[in-house]
Every structure is written in structure tokens, then in C-alpha cells.
Design a protein around this motif. Structure first.
Motif, short mmCIF file in Angstrom:
data_model
loop_
_atom_site.label_atom_id
_atom_site.label_comp_id
_atom_site.label_asym_id
_atom_site.label_seq_id
_atom_site.Cartn_x
_atom_site.Cartn_y
_atom_site.Cartn_z
N VAL A 19 1.28 -4.51 6.38
CA VAL A 19 0.11 -4.36 5.67
C VAL A 19 0.13 -5.57 4.58
O VAL A 19 -0.70 -6.31 4.54
CB VAL A 19 -0.32 -3.28 5.02
N PRO A 44 0.82 -1.13 -0.14
CA PRO A 44 0.05 -0.03 0.10
C PRO A 44 0.93 1.13 0.06
O PRO A 44 1.68 1.33 0.84
CB PRO A 44 -0.81 -0.22 1.37
N SER A 62 1.22 4.33 3.47
CA SER A 62 1.29 3.74 4.80
C SER A 62 2.99 3.79 5.26
O SER A 62 3.80 3.26 4.36
CB SER A 62 0.76 2.38 4.99
N TYR A 100 -6.37 -0.18 7.37
CA TYR A 100 -6.25 -1.26 6.08
C TYR A 100 -6.83 -2.74 6.43
O TYR A 100 -7.09 -3.36 5.33
CB TYR A 100 -4.61 -1.35 6.07
#
Length: 250
Positions: A175, A166, A169, A222
Motif C-alpha cells: 500500500v 497504513p 493492513s 486502500y
């Protein structure tokens, strides 16, 4: 197509880049491609890579600085190997890292695996005890602490597809691993020290108090957890993060 794709983001990395390059070129397993994306460096990192005469090394140059996750994603989009693994431009592998990891993946029929790694100072001298790959990793136990390090992990993209980072972030690796483990039941440990991680004095990963909010957003934004559930896992992560770095060498 190569069996392994190595993904590396690069930004002003010339200080340690030669050691990283040598650790890849010294691999006993040779069926790999190395996809390096430069994140708009201001030093001579690009020149160092351009001077390497090895067709397995593929250099991409970002048009602007977009962060490590963005750079990794550019490399991932161009990767063709069955197995995906990661190496930052200041870390190093043991010469048999790829050979051991690929063999372990095949033997265990694993879709994801990780190994021990040494935690070193900038000169690659031991700083704290090695991180131990000592338990199976699942989505649920990865919520409490990120046991998977990019430099010592490998996954089967042919089986589960590529998993992108992502962008935006500051905890993009956590994530990414969580999203990957939604598709993989378990990541398996290889209890051998196969890599060396440089612990820089100003590393963002060491400043736990500065990234509590970013970690909270891993769960809230997320993973889509409630405020209470996100707070619970953030607290768990903080405690485990302290313990992860608490055992100093005598």
C-alpha cells in the motif's frame, strides 16, 4: 542533516540483529542516520542497540506492540535525511549499498530506485535465485506484483515528501509503495545485487494463500477499486507471487 535516513522496525530481533548492525556500520557511504524503533520486544534487542556507541544511531521504543508499520512510522516521523531507505532487523546490505544507491539516484535524477537482492535461508545461503531489478516500476505495473522490496529500495523524501505505512493492513508495504507511485511517475532499476533477504520458513510473505484476503483489501479498501477490479488484480498478484518464488537453485 544526514543525506540518508535508514528506517528499521525491531521486534525480538536479537538472533540476527548483530549481522544487520554490522552491515550498516560497514557501509562505505557514511552520511546516514539510522532510526530504529523497537516494537515492545521481550528479548535483549534494545540492550544490543543501546550498547552501540554511534551518534548516528537513534533508538525509539514503542509503548506497546503495534506492528512493523507502526514502528516504521515512528522512525519516519523523526527522519531528517533527503533519501529514505529501509532495512528490517534480520536482513543485511552489501557494504556499498548506500553508496551505489545514492550515486544511482543522482545520476538518473530518480525519485525512486530499487536494486537486485539475494533470497537466502536463515544462514544467508542462497535459497532461490536473486530477485532481479529489471524494469521500470510504475503505479500500474505495481498493482499486479510488488516488485519493490523495502530492503533494496530508496526514495527522495525531499522531492516527494515522506510516505507513511497504513496501520492495520498486513500488506502495508505494498500500500505504501502504491501511494508513493501516485506521486512518482517511475521507479528506476539498479541491476546489481545489493542486499540479502532472509526467507524464514514461517514467513507470512511466503504463505500466499493465507493473505489473499489481505491483498484483495489493498485494492478494495486502500485503492478504492470496485469488487471486480479488486478481484482481477488479486488474481494477477497471486499468479505473479507464485512465479516470483518458483525458480529454485539446482
Amino acid at each position: 542533516m544526514p543525506e540518508v535516513s535508514i528506517i528499521t522496525p525491531m521486534y525480538n530481533s536479537s538472533k540476527f540483529l548483530q549481522e544487520t548492525v554490522q552491515s550498516v556500520l560497514n557501509q562505505t557511504f557514511t552520511d546516514w542516520e539510522w532510526l530504529i524503533t523497537d516494537d515492545f520486544s521481550k528479548d535483549n534487542s534494545v540492550e544490543i542497540i543501546e550498547n552501540l556507541k554511534d551518534a548516528r544511531i537513534k533508538l525509539f521504543v514503542a509503548e506497546k506492540n503495534g506492528g512493523a508499520g507502526h514502528a516504521r512510522n515512528i522512525s519516519l516521523k523523526n527522519a531528517t535525511g533527503k533519501y529514505i531507505t529501509f532495512l528490517d532487523a534480520d536482513d543485511v546490505w552489501e557494504p556499498n549499498f548506500l553508496e551505489e544507491m545514492v550515486s544511482f539516484m543522482k545520476k538518473e535524477n530518480a525519485e525512486l530506485a530499487y536494486s537486485n537482492y539475494a533470497r537466502c535461508d536463515e544462514n544467508l545461503n542462497p535459497k532461490i535465485e536473486d530477485f532481479k531489478a529489471d524494469k521500470n516500476v510504475t503505479f500500474h505495473n505495481l498493482l499486479k506484483t510488488c516488485r519493490l522490496s523495502l530492503l533494496s529500495s530508496m526514495y527522495d523524501s525531499e522531492s516527494v515528501g515522506k510516505e507513511y505505512f497504513p496501520e492495520g493492513s498486513k500488506r502495508e508495504d505494498h500500500v505504501m509503495w502504491l501511494n508513493l507511485l501516485k506521486k512518482i511517475p517511475v521507479g528506476k532499476p539498479l541491476a546489481k545485487t545489493m542486499a540479502k533477504y532472509r526467507m524464514h520458513p514461517n514467513s507470512i510473505s511466503r504463505k500466499k494463500t493465507n493473505i489473499m484476503k489481505d491483498q484483495y483489501l489493498v485494492y478494495k479498501d486502500y485503492m478504492g477499486f470496485s469488487t471486480l477490479k479488486s478481484s482481477y488484480y488479486t488474481a494477477y498478484w497471486a499468479i505473479n507471487g507464485f512465479l516470483k518464488y518458483s525458480k529454485l537453485f539446482n
